[in-house]
Design a protein around this motif. Structure first.
Motif, PDB file in Angstrom:
ATOM      1  N   GLU A  46     103.456  32.338 127.555  1.00  0.00           N
ATOM      2  CA  GLU A  46     104.192  33.426 128.224  1.00  0.00           C
ATOM      3  C   GLU A  46     105.619  33.008 128.574  1.00  0.00           C
ATOM      4  O   GLU A  46     106.527  33.838 128.608  1.00  0.00           O
ATOM      5  CB  GLU A  46     103.428  33.966 129.446  1.00  0.00           C
ATOM      6  CG  GLU A  46     103.072  32.960 130.518  1.00  0.00           C
ATOM      7  CD  GLU A  46     101.760  32.212 130.241  1.00  0.00           C
ATOM      8  OE1 GLU A  46     101.284  32.231 129.090  1.00  0.00           O
ATOM      9  OE2 GLU A  46     101.235  31.590 131.187  1.00  0.00           O
ATOM     10  N   GLU A  49     107.610  33.505 125.525  1.00  0.00           N
ATOM     11  CA  GLU A  49     107.895  34.915 125.333  1.00  0.00           C
ATOM     12  C   GLU A  49     109.070  35.358 126.199  1.00  0.00           C
ATOM     13  O   GLU A  49     109.992  36.024 125.726  1.00  0.00           O
ATOM     14  CB  GLU A  49     106.646  35.721 125.663  1.00  0.00           C
ATOM     15  CG  GLU A  49     106.355  36.771 124.614  1.00  0.00           C
ATOM     16  CD  GLU A  49     105.054  37.478 124.883  1.00  0.00           C
ATOM     17  OE1 GLU A  49     104.007  36.843 124.643  1.00  0.00           O
ATOM     18  OE2 GLU A  49     105.100  38.637 125.341  1.00  0.00           O
ATOM     19  N   GLN A  50     109.031  34.942 127.475  1.00  0.00           N
ATOM     20  CA  GLN A  50     110.132  35.295 128.392  1.00  0.00           C
ATOM     21  C   GLN A  50     111.468  34.762 127.879  1.00  0.00           C
ATOM     22  O   GLN A  50     112.483  35.449 127.904  1.00  0.00           O
ATOM     23  CB  GLN A  50     109.894  34.678 129.773  1.00  0.00           C
ATOM     24  CG  GLN A  50     108.900  35.423 130.631  1.00  0.00           C
ATOM     25  CD  GLN A  50     108.493  34.573 131.847  1.00  0.00           C
ATOM     26  OE1 GLN A  50     109.223  33.666 132.259  1.00  0.00           O
ATOM     27  NE2 GLN A  50     107.332  34.872 132.393  1.00  0.00           N
ATOM     28  N   LEU A  53     112.720  36.624 124.842  1.00  0.00           N
ATOM     29  CA  LEU A  53     113.239  37.924 125.248  1.00  0.00           C
ATOM     30  C   LEU A  53     114.638  37.766 125.852  1.00  0.00           C
ATOM     31  O   LEU A  53     115.570  38.483 125.503  1.00  0.00           O
ATOM     32  CB  LEU A  53     112.280  38.575 126.254  1.00  0.00           C
ATOM     33  CG  LEU A  53     112.739  39.917 126.828  1.00  0.00           C
ATOM     34  CD1 LEU A  53     112.814  40.977 125.726  1.00  0.00           C
ATOM     35  CD2 LEU A  53     111.794  40.389 127.940  1.00  0.00           C
ATOM     36  N   LYS A  54     114.772  36.802 126.740  1.00  0.00           N
ATOM     37  CA  LYS A  54     116.065  36.575 127.400  1.00  0.00           C
ATOM     38  C   LYS A  54     117.154  36.209 126.388  1.00  0.00           C
ATOM     39  O   LYS A  54     118.266  36.737 126.438  1.00  0.00           O
ATOM     40  CB  LYS A  54     115.917  35.444 128.435  1.00  0.00           C
ATOM     41  CG  LYS A  54     116.513  35.799 129.778  1.00  0.00           C
ATOM     42  CD  LYS A  54     116.251  34.724 130.800  1.00  0.00           C
ATOM     43  CE  LYS A  54     117.551  33.979 131.054  1.00  0.00           C
ATOM     44  NZ  LYS A  54     117.393  32.675 131.656  1.00  0.00           N
ATOM     45  N   GLN A  57     117.991  39.346 124.395  1.00  0.00           N
ATOM     46  CA  GLN A  57     118.800  40.295 125.187  1.00  0.00           C
ATOM     47  C   GLN A  57     120.247  39.810 125.268  1.00  0.00           C
ATOM     48  O   GLN A  57     121.184  40.605 125.153  1.00  0.00           O
ATOM     49  CB  GLN A  57     118.216  40.445 126.599  1.00  0.00           C
ATOM     50  CG  GLN A  57     116.941  41.267 126.623  1.00  0.00           C
ATOM     51  CD  GLN A  57     116.200  41.152 127.953  1.00  0.00           C
ATOM     52  OE1 GLN A  57     116.305  40.131 128.649  1.00  0.00           O
ATOM     53  NE2 GLN A  57     115.435  42.181 128.310  1.00  0.00           N
ATOM     54  N   ALA A  81     113.330  45.846 126.751  1.00  0.00           N
ATOM     55  CA  ALA A  81     112.781  45.337 128.008  1.00  0.00           C
ATOM     56  C   ALA A  81     111.628  44.366 127.763  1.00  0.00           C
ATOM     57  O   ALA A  81     111.348  43.497 128.573  1.00  0.00           O
ATOM     58  CB  ALA A  81     112.300  46.507 128.868  1.00  0.00           C
ATOM     59  N   VAL A  82     110.966  44.564 126.632  1.00  0.00           N
ATOM     60  CA  VAL A  82     109.892  43.634 126.222  1.00  0.00           C
ATOM     61  C   VAL A  82     110.080  43.382 124.728  1.00  0.00           C
ATOM     62  O   VAL A  82     110.758  44.149 124.031  1.00  0.00           O
ATOM     63  CB  VAL A  82     108.480  44.231 126.472  1.00  0.00           C
ATOM     64  CG1 VAL A  82     108.168  44.332 127.944  1.00  0.00           C
ATOM     65  CG2 VAL A  82     108.340  45.586 125.784  1.00  0.00           C
ATOM     66  N   LEU A  83     109.473  42.305 124.236  1.00  0.00           N
ATOM     67  CA  LEU A  83     109.659  41.975 122.819  1.00  0.00           C
ATOM     68  C   LEU A  83     109.176  43.104 121.904  1.00  0.00           C
ATOM     69  O   LEU A  83     109.710  43.308 120.816  1.00  0.00           O
ATOM     70  CB  LEU A  83     108.950  40.662 122.471  1.00  0.00           C
ATOM     71  CG  LEU A  83     109.625  39.384 122.993  1.00  0.00           C
ATOM     72  CD1 LEU A  83     108.808  38.153 122.617  1.00  0.00           C
ATOM     73  CD2 LEU A  83     111.058  39.240 122.463  1.00  0.00           C
ATOM     74  N   GLY A  84     108.191  43.850 122.368  1.00  0.00           N
ATOM     75  CA  GLY A  84     107.677  44.981 121.584  1.00  0.00           C
ATOM     76  C   GLY A  84     108.744  46.029 121.288  1.00  0.00           C
ATOM     77  O   GLY A  84     108.636  46.777 120.312  1.00  0.00           O
ATOM     78  N   ASP A  85     109.794  46.069 122.118  1.00  0.00           N
ATOM     79  CA  ASP A  85     110.863  47.057 121.912  1.00  0.00           C
ATOM     80  C   ASP A  85     111.738  46.736 120.700  1.00  0.00           C
ATOM     81  O   ASP A  85     112.509  47.589 120.244  1.00  0.00           O
ATOM     82  CB  ASP A  85     111.777  47.140 123.151  1.00  0.00           C
ATOM     83  CG  ASP A  85     111.050  47.724 124.352  1.00  0.00           C
ATOM     84  OD1 ASP A  85     110.017  48.397 124.145  1.00  0.00           O
ATOM     85  OD2 ASP A  85     111.517  47.504 125.493  1.00  0.00           O
TER      86      ASP A  85
END
Ligand SMILES: [Zn+2]
Length: 484
Positions: A46, A49-50, A53-54, A57, A81-85
Motif C-alpha cells: 500500500e 501504491e501511495q 500515486l503521488k 500526480q 485521486a486513486v491509481l484507478g483513475d
C-alpha cells in the motif's frame, strides 16, 4: 543451471548484506540513495501504491503546467485521486510522440536544463521514436543498473565482459568505433563505475566470428558476459552446445527477451543463469527480472499499467499492453506511453519476497538470429540503422516498414507510405547495404512499396521476418534497447 529454491527468496537483511559488498567512490560516499532503494524493495504494497500515486500526480501537474502538448490536451484535466483513475487519461502512442516531439518538451525549467540527449528507437510504425533526455533521466540508468547487479548477485570486483554492437561500446581514443578483432579495456564497469568501485571491464563487437568470440572468452575468462540473449544462444550452438568458459557465472541479457526453450538451452550450455531487464530508449530501464520470473518495476522511475485495447486494466493472469509513465524526465515526460509490448498482469506478493510492483512474462522484443545464416545480423543492422539515422525530412511520408529475408539470400525492405519518399531515402539504404555486403551480393536488396504489411499469426506486425525462422517460432522481433 537453475538456481536452488532457497536462493529464490530474499529479504531486506539479505539485500542490505549484498549492498554492503558495493563500495561507493569517495566522491559519492555521502549518497544515501542506494540504501533507500534497498528499503523500497520491501515496503508494504500500500505504501508503493501511495508513492506511485503521488509521483504520478506530481508529474501530471508538472506536465499540465509546463509541457505544451499536455497543456493543450483537455482530457488531461480530470482528477487522479486513486491509481484507478488513470484509465480516464489518454494513452500516448508512438505516433503521437513522433508527431509532437517538440511540443512534448519543456525547455525552460531549471531542472530540465543542461545537456539534452536525444534517444531514438526504430519500430514498425515508420519514423523512429525520439525522446529528449536530461542528465538526470540518464543517471537513472546507471542507478538501476546497480540495483539489478545486486539482484543478480554480481561480485563488484570481478571482470565483466560485453559483446555488443560497436555503437553500444565505448569509442576508441580517437573517437572512432571499435572494429572487429579489437578489445577495449576499462578500469571500471560501464555505468555502475560512475558511483562504485568495481573490477575491470572488457568488450568486443558482435561482428567478430563466433569462433573468435569463443576464443576471446576463453582467453579472458570473465565472470560476467553481457549481450543480446539471442546471441548467447548463437554462441552455445556455435560451440556445439559445450560449455564455453568455466569462469562465466552469470549472463546478462539486454535489449530483448528469451523464449523458455532458448533460456533452457543457454543455461544448460553455459551452466549459468541468464538475467534480464526490460526497458526501452524512450524510458530507460523499466524493470528487472527476479529469480521467480517476474519483472519488478523500478517504481521510483516509472509507473507501469497492463491494459486492454480500451486502456482499462486487465485481470491478473491476462495479457495486456504495457503502458509506462515516466517520473524523472522533466524535459520530456511521457504520460501513459504505449510501449508496443505486451505482458501478463501480475498481482499479489512475488515469491522472491520483494514488494515492488511487478508484471509477469513479457511478449515482444524477442530476437533470434540463431537459425539465421551468419551475416544476417550486420545486414539487418545496415538497413534498420540507416533508417534510424535518417533526418526527419526523409521519413516524413513513411508509415510502416518491414524487412524480410528470403531463403536464397535476398532481403526485401517493404515500405508503406503516405506519399512519395525523397530519392535520398532509397539511396541512403542502398549505400548502407553496399557498405555491408560483398561484391556479389550487391543486387540482393530490393526495396518495395506495398499497400499492406502482413502481421504474424498473432496479429502483431513483425518488423523483421525470415524464411529461416523455424515454424514453431512465432517470436516477435523488435529493435534493440541500446542505451550505453
Ligand atoms: Zn520477484
Amino acid at each position: 543451471m537453475r538456481p536452488a529454491a532457497n536462493n529464490l527468496i530474499t529479504s531486506l537483511e539479505r539485500e542490505y548484506e549484498e549492498q554492503r559488498r558495493w563500495c561507493l567512490l569517495a566522491k559519492c560516499s555521502q549518497m544515501k540513495l542506494f540504501d533507500r532503494l534497498v528499503e523500497n524493495e520491501f515496503l508494504p504494497p500500500e505504501i508503493h501504491e501511495q508513492r506511485q500515486l503521488k509521483n504520478f500526480q506530481a508529474i501530471l501537474q508538472y506536465s499540465r503546467n509546463h509541457v505544451p502538448y499536455y497543456q493543450a490536451n483537455n482530457s488531461l484535466r480530470c482528477q487522479v485521486a486513486v491509481l484507478g483513475d488513470l484509465a480516464q487519461l489518454p494513452i500516448l502512442s508512438k505516433y503521437e510522440v513522433i508527431e509532437h516531439f517538440e511540443k512534448l518538451q519543456y525547455d525552460h525549467s531549471s531542472k530540465a536544463r543542461g545537456p539534452v540527449i536525444i534517444f531514438s528507437s526504430s519500430g514498425t510504425t515508420g519514423r523512429p521514436v525520439k525522446v529528449a533526455h536530461t542528465n538526470q533521466s540518464m543517471e537513472m540508468f546507471s542507478i538501476f543498473w546497480q540495483r539489478q547487479a545486486r539482484w543478480f548477485r554480481q561480485d563488484p570486483m570481478a571482470l565483466a565482459a560485453r559483446i555488443r554492437l560497436p555503437e553500444s561500446l565505448p569509442p576508441r581514443k580517437d573517437g572512432s568505433l571499435l572494429t572487429e578483432g579489437q578489445t577495449y579495456t576499462r578500469k571500471r564497469w560501464s555505468h555502475i563505475g560512475m558511483y562504485f568501485q568495481t573490477g575491470p571491464e572488457i568488450g568486443c563487437t558482435l561482428g567478430n566470428s563466433r569462433d573468435w568470440q569463443i576464443r576471446w572468452l576463453q582467453k579472458h575468462q570473465p565472470k560476467y558476459l553481457q549481450s543480446f540473449p539471442g546471441f548467447f544462444e548463437e554462441l552455445a550452438l556455435a560451440n556445439e552446445c559445450k560449455k564455453i568458459a568455466d569462469s562465466i557465472e552469470c549472463l546478462i541479457g539486454v535489449a530483448s527477451l528469451l523464449t523458455d526453450s532458448m533460456r533452457n538451452l543457454i543455461e544448460r550450455v553455459f551452466e549459468a543463469p541468464v538475467n534480464q531487464n526490460y526497458g526501452m530508449n524512450e524510458v530507460g530501464i523499466v524493470a528487472a527480472r527476479c529469480l521467480s520470473g517476474r519483472y519488478h518495476i523500478h517504481s521510483e522511475h516509472c509507473l507501469v499499467e497492463i491494459v486492454d485495447m480500451e486502456g482499462l486494466p486487465v485481470q491478473p493472469g491476462d495479457v495486456g499492453r504495457i503502458i509506462v509513465s515516466t517520473f524523472n524526465n522533466l524535459r520530456m515526460p511521457l504520460l501513459r506511453y504505449d510501449t508496443g509490448d505486451m505482458a501478463v498482469a501480475a498481482k499479489g506478493p512475488c515469491p522472491c519476497g520483494r514488494t515492488l510492483p511487478s508484471i509477469g512474462e513479457i511478449a515482444g522484443r524477442y530476437r533470434r538470429f540463431a537459425h539465421l545464416p551468419e551475416g544476417t545480423r550486420p545486414r539487418y543492422h545496415a538497413i534498420f540503422g540507416a533508417i534510424e539515422a535518417m533526418p526527419d525530412k526523409l521519413l516524413k511520408n513513411l508509415r510502416q516498414y518491414q524487412v524480410h529475408q528470403y531463403r536464397d539470400g535476398r532481403f526485401e525492405l517493404r515500405i508503406r507510405t503516405a506519399g512519395a519518399l525523397p530519392g535520398e531515402f532509397q539511396q541512403t539504404i542502398v549505400n548502407a547495404w553496399l557498405n555491408t555486403v560483398d561484391e556479389h551480393e550487391k543486387e540482393l536488396l530490393n526495396i518495395k512499396e506495398v499497400d499492406k504489411i502482413e502481421g504474424a499469426p498473432g496479429g502483431k506486425i513483425l518488423e523483421f521476418s525470415s524464411d529461416f525462422f523455424p515454424d514453431e517460432d512465432s517470436d516477435i522481433i523488435h529493435p534493440d534497447f541500446e542505451h550505453s
